[in-house]
Design an enzyme around this catalytic site. Structure first.
Site, mmCIF file in Angstrom:
data_model
loop_
_atom_site.group_PDB
_atom_site.id
_atom_site.type_symbol
_atom_site.label_atom_id
_atom_site.label_comp_id
_atom_site.label_asym_id
_atom_site.label_seq_id
_atom_site.Cartn_x
_atom_site.Cartn_y
_atom_site.Cartn_z
ATOM 1 N N ASP A 93 8.071 69.067 43.393
ATOM 2 C CA ASP A 93 9.126 68.997 44.414
ATOM 3 C C ASP A 93 8.808 69.776 45.688
ATOM 4 O O ASP A 93 9.689 69.962 46.537
ATOM 5 C CB ASP A 93 10.454 69.460 43.821
ATOM 6 C CG ASP A 93 11.062 68.406 42.900
ATOM 7 O OD1 ASP A 93 10.839 67.210 43.161
ATOM 8 O OD2 ASP A 93 11.739 68.780 41.935
ATOM 9 N N ASP A 156 11.904 61.104 40.405
ATOM 10 C CA ASP A 156 12.191 61.920 41.587
ATOM 11 C C ASP A 156 10.945 62.098 42.463
ATOM 12 O O ASP A 156 11.038 62.311 43.674
ATOM 13 C CB ASP A 156 12.696 63.310 41.181
ATOM 14 C CG ASP A 156 13.665 63.303 40.004
ATOM 15 O OD1 ASP A 156 13.547 62.408 39.144
ATOM 16 O OD2 ASP A 156 14.526 64.187 39.932
ATOM 17 N N ARG A 228 21.382 58.742 40.149
ATOM 18 C CA ARG A 228 20.566 59.458 41.143
ATOM 19 C C ARG A 228 19.088 59.113 40.979
ATOM 20 O O ARG A 228 18.355 59.000 41.967
ATOM 21 C CB ARG A 228 20.795 60.965 41.099
ATOM 22 C CG ARG A 228 20.201 61.646 42.343
ATOM 23 C CD ARG A 228 20.684 63.065 42.624
ATOM 24 N NE ARG A 228 20.450 64.008 41.578
ATOM 25 C CZ ARG A 228 21.384 64.504 40.775
ATOM 26 N NH1 ARG A 228 22.647 64.141 40.919
ATOM 27 N NH2 ARG A 228 21.086 65.366 39.821
ATOM 28 N N TRP A 232 16.624 57.772 43.847
ATOM 29 C CA TRP A 232 15.285 58.279 44.215
ATOM 30 C C TRP A 232 14.315 57.108 44.358
ATOM 31 O O TRP A 232 13.435 57.102 45.220
ATOM 32 C CB TRP A 232 14.758 59.250 43.153
ATOM 33 C CG TRP A 232 15.492 60.551 42.923
ATOM 34 C CD1 TRP A 232 15.663 61.161 41.705
ATOM 35 C CD2 TRP A 232 16.086 61.450 43.887
ATOM 36 N NE1 TRP A 232 16.343 62.346 41.858
ATOM 37 C CE2 TRP A 232 16.608 62.561 43.181
ATOM 38 C CE3 TRP A 232 16.227 61.432 45.273
ATOM 39 C CZ2 TRP A 232 17.276 63.621 43.807
ATOM 40 C CZ3 TRP A 232 16.898 62.485 45.904
ATOM 41 C CH2 TRP A 232 17.402 63.551 45.175
HETATM 42 N N1 GLY Z 1 15.533 66.338 41.115
HETATM 43 C C1 GLY Z 1 16.504 66.783 40.179
HETATM 44 C C2 GLY Z 1 17.779 66.037 40.250
HETATM 45 O O1 GLY Z 1 17.857 64.965 40.797
HETATM 46 O O2 GLY Z 1 18.756 66.546 39.712
#
Ligand code: GLY
Length: 384
Positions: A93, A156, A228, A232
Site C-alpha cells: 500500500d 486492493d 469495496r 478497488w
Molecule cells: N485496503 C484495506 C481496505 O480496503 O479495507
C-alpha cells in the site's frame, strides 16, 4: 437543461466541514470514527491509511489555496519519512500512501524531495514482485487469516500500481511498468470472476508461483462480493488503462463497473457486500461507492456517447446520493460522510466515517465539479 448546481453546493459544504475539522485533526493520521463520531488516529505511520488525510487536503487546497491545508499536508508527508526510512513494515500500500502525498505535491511544485520519496516507495513496491507467480505480495505479516503472507496478493493492489507507472514515466525506465503490467495480468486471470465480481485475496505458492486458493478477507465469504474490493477493481482497472492504453483493461473495467452498477440498491449507495441478504439493517459502505464513482468518472473519460454517459451517470448518482443522504453537514462528526464499513466479518467499524471514504468522495466530487464547470457533466445523475 440539466441542473448540476448541486456539485457546487456539495463542494462548499465539504470545504466548510474540513475548515472546521482540520483544526481538530491537524497533522495527525485519522483512520475511522468512533461511536461519538470522532476520528481515531494511527501512530503507526506505515499503515495504509496515512496518505488519505494529506491527500484530501491537497485536493481542496488546489481549489481554495487555503495555506493551512498545505502546511498540514506537508507536515504529514514529512512525518511519513519515518515509515519510509524504517522500511521493515512497508507493504504494497505504499502506492496509496505516496501517490496522494509526494506525487501529488511533486506534480504541483516539482520539489525534488517529493520525487525522491515517491521513487523510494516505487522501488519498494517493485521489490515485492514475485517472479515465479507474477504477483505483488500484499503484506509482511498476515492481518486477516493464517495463509502464508509471502504468497498472498489482494485486489486492493490495483490501486497501488499507478506508483509504478509514474516511476517509469518519471525515470524513463520501463522496469516498473513491466511489474505493474505483469501483476495486472495476474489479477485479470485470478481475481476477476466470470461474472465480473472479484475475489478479495488469492494465495499463491511463493516458491513455485502456483495458485493455491482464494481466501476470504473483508467480504462475507470466498464466493461473496465485497463491495469495496469491487470498487478497488473498478477504479484500478480504469487506472491500468489510463497508463497503458491496453484495450483489455478498459473492457474489464467496464464489465466490473457493470457488475457494480447492477448491484446498487435504490439509493445508489452500495451495501458492504453485494452477496449478503439485504434488509434495512444491512450495513452500507459509502467508501466503496465513492471509490467506484471516482473510478467510473475516469472510465467514462475514455469512452464516448451513451457508453460514456452510462458510467458518468452512475458515478453522479452515487455521489449525489452520498451528498444528500450520508453527509455530516450539520453535526459534530469529524468525518465528511458516514455509512462506511471497515470490516464486517470482524465487526470493526460499521456505519462509521472512513478516511478513505472521505478521500474518494472529495476526489469524485472535485472531478464532477470540474466537468460541470466546463459543461461536460451531461447527465442528470439518475440511473436508468
Ligand atoms: N485496503 C484495506 C481496505 O480496503 O479495507
Amino acid at each position: 437543461m440539466i441542473d448540476n448546481s448541486w456539485t457546487d453546493d456539495a463542494w462548499k459544504a465539504l470545504v466548510k466541514k474540513v475548515e472546521k475539522t482540520s483544526l481538530v485533526i491537524g497533522d495527525r493520521f485519522p483512520s475511522m470514527t468512533d461511536e461519538n463520531g470522532k476520528y481515531t488516529y494511527t501512530e503507526d505511520l506505515w499503515r495504509w491509511v496515512t496518505g488519505f488525510w494529506p491527500g484530501l487536503l491537497w485536493l481542496i487546497y488546489e481549489d481554495t489555496k487555503h495555506e493551512p491545508f498545505a502546511k498540514i499536508a506537508l507536515s504529514c508527508e514529512n512525518q511519513m519519512d519515518q515509515a519510509l526510512n524504517e522500511y521493515v513494515n512497508l507493504h504494497h500500500d505504499v502506492g496509496f500512501m505516496w501517490q496522494l502525498t509526494s506525487i501529488k505535491r511533486y506534480t504541483m511544485t516539482g520539489d525534488p524531495e517529493a520525487r525522491r520519496r515517491a521513487l523510494i516507495a516505487a522501488s519498494h513496491l517493485a521489490s515485492r514482485f514475485n517472479i515465479a507467480g507474477n504477483f505483488l505480495s500484499a503484506w509482511n505479516k498476515n492481518g486477516l487469516n493464517d495463509s502464508d503472507p509471502r504468497g498472498l496478493s489482494i485486489i486492493d493492489s490495483m490501486m497501488n500500481l499507478p506508483l509504478l507507472h509514474w516511476a517509469s514515466e518519471e525515470t524513463g525506465d520501463p522496469r516498473f511498468r513491466h511489474v505493474a503490467v505483469a501483476h495486472t495480468e495476474t489479477v485479470i486471470e485470478n481475481f476477476i470472476r466470470d461474472d465480473f465480481s472479484v475475489n478479495h485475496m488469492v494465495e499463491f505458492d511463493p516458491f513455485t508461483g502456483e495458485k493455491i486458493k482464494v481466501q476470504s478477507g473483508q467480504g462475507q465469504s470466498t464466493t461473496s462480493a465485497w463491495s469495496r474490493g469491487t470498487s478497488w477493481a473498478v477504479h484500478g482497472m480504469a487506472l491500468a488503462y489510463k497508463y497503458t492504453q491496453e484495450p483489455r483493461y478498459l473492457e474489464v473495467g467496464k464489465k466490473v463497473s457493470d457488475f457494480f452498477i447492477s448491484e446498487l440498491p435504490e439509493d445508489n449507495v452500495p451495501h458492504w457486500d453485494f452477496r449478503v441478504p439485504r434488509d434495512d439493517d444491512t450495513p452500507r459502505d459509502t467508501s466503496a461507492g465513492a471509490c467506484a464513482a471516482s473510478g467510473m468518472i475516469l472510465l467514462s473519460s475514455f469512452l464516448e456517447g451513451e457508453e460514456s454517459d452510462k458510467y458518468l451517470g452512475a458515478a453522479t448518482a452515487i455521489i449525489k446520493s452520498t451528498y444528500e443522504n450520508y453527509g455530516n453537514w450539520d453535526n459534530d462528526s469529524d468525518g465528511i460522510i458516514h455509512g462506511g464499513t471497515f470490516n464486517r466479518p470482524a465487526d470493526i467499524g460499521i456505519d462509521v466515517s472512513l478516511i478513505y471514504g472521505d478521500y474518494y468522495y472529495v476526489e469524485a466530487l472535485s472531478k464532477l465539479r470540474a466537468l460541470n464547470a466546463s459543461n461536460q457533466l451531461r447527465v442528470a445523475g439518475a440511473l436508468s
